[in-house]
Design a protein around this motif. Structure first.
Motif, PDB file in Angstrom:
ATOM      1  N   ILE A 112       0.876  -1.184   0.000  1.00 24.97           N
ATOM      2  CA  ILE A 112       0.000   0.000   0.000  1.00 24.97           C
ATOM      3  C   ILE A 112       0.907   1.227   0.000  1.00 24.97           C
ATOM      4  N   CYS A 113       0.641   2.144  -0.924  1.00 27.28           N
ATOM      5  CA  CYS A 113       1.393   3.398  -0.930  1.00 27.28           C
ATOM      6  C   CYS A 113       1.007   4.209   0.303  1.00 27.28           C
ATOM      7  N   SER A 114       2.023   4.609   1.044  1.00 26.32           N
ATOM      8  CA  SER A 114       1.735   5.336   2.288  1.00 26.32           C
ATOM      9  C   SER A 114       1.312   6.779   2.010  1.00 26.32           C
ATOM     10  N   LYS A 115       1.608   7.231   0.774  1.00 25.23           N
ATOM     11  CA  LYS A 115       1.303   8.635   0.482  1.00 25.23           C
ATOM     12  C   LYS A 115      -0.150   8.816   0.025  1.00 25.23           C
ATOM     13  N   CYS A 116      -0.531   7.914  -0.900  1.00 26.29           N
ATOM     14  CA  CYS A 116      -1.888   8.081  -1.420  1.00 26.29           C
ATOM     15  C   CYS A 116      -2.818   6.934  -1.067  1.00 26.29           C
ATOM     16  N   GLY A 117      -2.256   5.846  -0.544  1.00 24.61           N
ATOM     17  CA  GLY A 117      -3.085   4.730  -0.092  1.00 24.61           C
ATOM     18  C   GLY A 117      -3.453   3.750  -1.207  1.00 24.61           C
ATOM     19  N   PHE A 155       8.203   2.573  -7.447  1.00 21.80           N
ATOM     20  CA  PHE A 155       7.410   3.791  -7.285  1.00 21.80           C
ATOM     21  C   PHE A 155       5.944   3.446  -7.280  1.00 21.80           C
ATOM     22  N   CYS A 156       5.195   4.255  -6.655  1.00 22.06           N
ATOM     23  CA  CYS A 156       3.741   4.098  -6.634  1.00 22.06           C
ATOM     24  C   CYS A 156       3.206   4.373  -8.047  1.00 22.06           C
ATOM     25  N   THR A 157       2.362   3.481  -8.536  1.00 22.98           N
ATOM     26  CA  THR A 157       1.844   3.645  -9.894  1.00 22.98           C
ATOM     27  C   THR A 157       0.765   4.722  -9.973  1.00 22.98           C
ATOM     28  N   THR A 158       0.266   5.127  -8.834  1.00 23.68           N
ATOM     29  CA  THR A 158      -0.796   6.137  -8.837  1.00 23.68           C
ATOM     30  C   THR A 158      -0.226   7.539  -8.667  1.00 23.68           C
ATOM     31  N   CYS A 159       0.652   7.715  -7.677  1.00 26.73           N
ATOM     32  CA  CYS A 159       1.136   9.078  -7.397  1.00 26.73           C
ATOM     33  C   CYS A 159       2.626   9.255  -7.666  1.00 26.73           C
ATOM     34  N   GLY A 160       3.325   8.158  -7.881  1.00 27.04           N
ATOM     35  CA  GLY A 160       4.734   8.237  -8.224  1.00 27.04           C
ATOM     36  C   GLY A 160       5.665   8.369  -7.045  1.00 27.04           C
TER      37      GLY A 160
HETATM   38 ZN    ZN Z   1       0.795   6.520  -4.316  1.00 33.93          ZN
END
Ligand code: ZN
Length: 175
Positions: free
Chosen positions: A2-7, A16-21
């Motif tokens: 789980i991306c801690s920045k955007c969830g 890298f997070c595929t949603t927010c990078g």
């Molecule tokens: Zn993210």
């Protein structure tokens, strides 16, 4: 993962997070940096058992003149300094004759002289007013107090101290 920045859900192993990078390895929030640890107070010395010893606050008794005399003077002339308290007028005369060599003896001669003057005064007043009831009683109490002062002074000399005689030192003469 789980991306801690955007969830958002991110594939396992992604950098890298595929949603927010946001970088995934730095996903965990930075730990709060430790505050600079306060240094423990430095002990001045260590006791035998290893426990730190802190210097006691310096307490100076204004009536304590011990520091004004050399340790040698005190140890060499302690016996002579005792005489005025021990032998009364006799000891006082001996000490007066010996005092020129010793500032420590001279100090105690002054204290003992004050004490003797007070004792003589008390005796004199008591003698003159012996026909009253109250003065002999006060005189007797004063004589006991002066004797106690004398004993206190005696033991202070024994321990090498130069402290002004209690009570009588406040009478202001022979400074
Ligand atoms: Zn993210």
């Amino acid at each position: 993962m789980i991306c801690s920045k955007c969830g958002a859900e991110v594939a396992e192993g992604a950098m890298f997070c595929t949603t927010c990078g946001a970088p995934m390895n730095a996903a965990a929030p930075n730990p709060v940096p430790n505050p600079t640890p306060t240094p423990a107070p430095t002990p001045d010395t260590f006791a035998g058992n290893g426990a730190p010893v802190y210097a006691a606050p310096i307490y100076m008794d204004p009536k304590d003149h011990t520091a004004e005399f050399s340790a040698k003077d005190i140890s060499d002339n302690k016996v002579i300094a005792l005489l005025p308290y021990l032998m009364g007028t006799m000891g006082l005369i001996i000490a007066i004759l010996a005092q020129k060599d010793s500032a420590y003896v001279a100090f105690h001669v002054r204290q003992a002289l004050k004490l003797t003057v007070c004792t003589v005064l008390v005796g004199f007043i008591t003698l003159i007013l012996c026909w009253t009831i109250i003065v002999p009683i006060i005189g007797a109490i004063a004589a006991v107090v002066l004797l106690v002062v004398d004993i206190i002074c005696f033991f202070r000399v024994c321990s090498g101290k130069a402290i002004e005689a209690p009570i009588v030192s406040s009478f202001g003469f022979l400074k």
